[in-house]
Design an enzyme around this catalytic site. Structure first.
Site, mmCIF file in Angstrom:
data_model
loop_
_atom_site.group_PDB
_atom_site.id
_atom_site.type_symbol
_atom_site.label_atom_id
_atom_site.label_comp_id
_atom_site.label_asym_id
_atom_site.label_seq_id
_atom_site.Cartn_x
_atom_site.Cartn_y
_atom_site.Cartn_z
ATOM 1 N N GLU A 252 -25.605 17.920 -4.434
ATOM 2 C CA GLU A 252 -25.350 17.689 -5.838
ATOM 3 C C GLU A 252 -26.386 17.975 -7.263
ATOM 4 O OE1 GLU A 252 -25.502 13.263 -7.115
ATOM 5 O OE2 GLU A 252 -23.987 13.392 -4.815
HETATM 6 C C1 NOJ Z 1 -25.841 10.611 -6.976
HETATM 7 C C2 NOJ Z 1 -24.366 10.297 -7.174
HETATM 8 O O1 NOJ Z 1 -24.526 10.719 -5.572
HETATM 9 C C3 NOJ Z 1 -23.607 10.081 -7.939
HETATM 10 O O2 NOJ Z 1 -22.266 10.080 -7.797
HETATM 11 C C4 NOJ Z 1 -23.723 10.409 -9.665
HETATM 12 O O3 NOJ Z 1 -22.642 10.751 -10.036
HETATM 13 C C5 NOJ Z 1 -24.900 11.139 -9.942
HETATM 14 N N1 NOJ Z 1 -26.315 10.774 -8.688
HETATM 15 C C6 NOJ Z 1 -25.372 11.010 -11.258
HETATM 16 O O4 NOJ Z 1 -25.990 10.508 -11.684
#
Ligand code: NOJ
Length: 549
Positions: A409
């Site tokens: 991410e």
């Molecule tokens: C981490 C989380 O895993 C995800 O679900 C979320 O959308 C993002 N942070 C952004 O806050």
């Protein structure tokens, strides 16, 4: 809580400390033109509860997030993920967006109660749910997109929470292992990248300590540590299950995805700040990574939580301990490390008086600071500090023996509630963060892939739909949930096509072209919404609220 926890400070930046990599080349403003190693994997991500919708369809059971969001006052505007992006019905549409981007991989999660409604395998396996993921995986592979699958992205079956207390209870380890085993059995012929847990820090701290997330428990000082303890053991068990039962046949990899904000000492000449910043990172990513790579919690966590527990008059530390057998069982249980990274803080030492109680956030004795010049276009906690990404990656390399890393991410949101497809700040964020990752690879960090977060705007947990992380805009007011590309789609697509940043002239050209395209589509979308607003008379109040820019 970030806003409260952060003391805003104006800083005179003077960061030229000695590091274990060539810091002189890390001038914050310098941009490195170059490409990624051959075979580098580019992707985008999502998670089940945040995008699927269909919360009660085709035999799905309830998750803790279904129950949490249906209670009043838990999320922004009481938003729920009931229908979200309707991703459950849009496999083909969404894969065509991935093709437009030319993605190599797509990261998604499996909703545990969709395939095991009570969470318990012997109760019932829901074949309709199983087949939804079969269809998604097959369609991805047909389009040459590698699935990277997360088993737990926060949607615990509600029955397991109600009956046993969820991650507070040791029995979750076996239930989770059964669920994972079913996934390996049904999907492992085609899925080769498995992530056991997504961001267990959030599950433990926000789910069981502050209660901002489902299941909403506020077990301060103990809840997070206990949840994390069971999660780490559950992760290890699932890795062993794969290792002994499936690896030979399926030849895949199992890892975990940890979130790691970077903490930089506010004053690099002050030993206390240096130690505080180290502690911050150890309490964050080290809490999970150290057991998984070295077999036990970071020494600094054991010391601090142990000392504070003794001050409280407790006979044992609030941080649970691993037996020596458990240590060797847990050590080495990640074939790769997933890293979710968004932001950085400056850190200083701050002692919390015992009168403030004993919590995770007082145990670490740090305060987080931000430089007001850092851009913060979206979520309150998310400042754009690209150089922190390179530092975190180098920290991981040094601390955990240069593991194989997938960025699971990275991205930025926007707070504005009105339609905004010309997301130049997101282009800047991606450009700078991806560039710092490239520098880290040149430092010798073993990063194999990058996942932009996220493919679509989606349900952002307690923030409801008010924070949009997507490369694609989703019109949530329209029940068909249409998707529209933001300018960042055009930009990211070009990074992928060139496998990096060829030269200044070209990269600047990309940005110009991306912005030109978005203004035309923006106008079309705005025109479309005008018609919708007139038709949805009963939703006018809501629409007005959402239109404030
Ligand atoms: C981490 C989380 O895993 C995800 O679900 C979320 O959308 C993002 N942070 C952004 O806050």
């Amino acid at each position: 809580y970030w806003a409260n926890a952060c003391h805003v400070l104006v800083l005179v930046l003077c960061l030229s400390a000695a590091e274990d990599f060539d810091w002189s080349a890390n001038n914050h403003d310098s941009f490195y033109y170059g490409t990624f190693p051959n075979g580098f994997s580019w992707g985008a991500g999502s998670s089940a509860y945040q995008t699927e919708g269909a919360w009660d369809k085709d035999g799905k059971g309830l998750s803790i997030w279904d129950v949490f969001t249906h209670k009043k006052g838990k999320t922004f505007l009481n938003d729920t993920g009931d229908s979200s992006c309707e991703g459950y019905y849009k496999i083909k549409d969404d894969i065509s967006l991935m093709k437009e981007l030319n993605l190599n991989h797509y990261r998604f999660s499996i909703s545990w109660p969709r395939i095991m409604p009570t969470g318990i395998r012997s109760d019932h396996v829901n074949e309709k749910g199983v087949n939804y993921y079969n269809a998604l995986i097959d369609e991805l592979l047909e389009h040459n997109i590698t699935p990277i699958v997360t088993l737990y992205h926060w949607d615990l079956p509600q029955v397991l929470q109600e009956k046993y207390g969820g991650w507070q209870n040791i029995s979750m380890i076996n239930y989770f292992n059964d669920f994972a085993n079913l996934c390996f059995e049904r999907y492992g012929d085609r899925v080769k990248y498995w992530i056991t847990f997504n961001n267990p820090w959030s599950v433990a701290v926000e789910g069981y300590e502050t209660g901002e997330h489902a299941p909403g428990l506020k077990l301060r000082g103990t809840g997070a540590y206990r949840a994390a303890h069971h999660i780490i053991k559950a992760h290890a068990k699932v890795w062993h299950t794969y290792d002994t039962q499936w690896r030979n046949k399926q030849r895949g990899m199992v890892g975990i995805s940890l979130s790691g904000d970077w903490g930089e000492p506010v004053d690099i000449t002050n030993q206390k700040d240096i130690e505080a910043a180290e502690r911050y990172v150890q309490f964050y990513i080290g809490w999970f990574a150290t057991p998984i790579f070295h077999g036990d919690y970071p020494q600094v966590m054991k010391d601090f939580i142990g000392r504070k527990s003794a001050q409280q008059g407790l006979g044992t530390s609030r941080l649970p301990t691993f037996s020596s057998q458990e240590k060797s069982y847990i050590k080495g249980t990640s074939d790769f490390l997933g890293v979710g990274h968004f932001t950085t803080h400056y850190i200083t030492q701050k002692s919390f008086p015992s009168s403030r109680g004993y919590t995770y956030f007082s145990d670490w004795d740090v305060a987080e600071l931000v430089d007001p010049r850092w851009p913060d276009p979206g979520s309150e906690w998310l400042y754009s500090v690209p150089w922190g990404f390179r530092r975190l990656l180098n920290f991981i390399k040094t601390q955990y023996g240069n593991p194989m890393i997938y960025i699971t991410e990275n991205g930025v949101s926007e707070k504005m509630m009105c339609t905004e497809l010309c997301d130049d700040w997101r282009i800047q964020y991606y450009k700078a963060y991806i560039n710092e990752m490239l520098k880290a690879i040149r430092d010798g960090v073993n990063v194999k892939g990058y996942t932009a977060w996220s493919l679509l705007d989606k349900f952002e947990w307690d923030e409801g739909y008010s924070e949009r992380f997507g490369l694609y805009y989703v019109d949530f007011r329209n029940k068909n949930k249409p998707r529209y590309p933001k300018a960042s789609v055009q930009f990211y697509k070009r990074i992928i096509r060139s496998n990096g940043f060829p030269n200044q002239r070209e990269v600047e050209n990309w940005r110009r072209k991306a912005t030109e395209t978005c203004s035309t589509s923006n106008q079309l979308l705005a025109a479309g919404q005008w018609t919708i607003d007139l038709n949805l008379v009963e939703e006018l109040g809501q629409t007005r609220k959402n239109s404030i820019c």
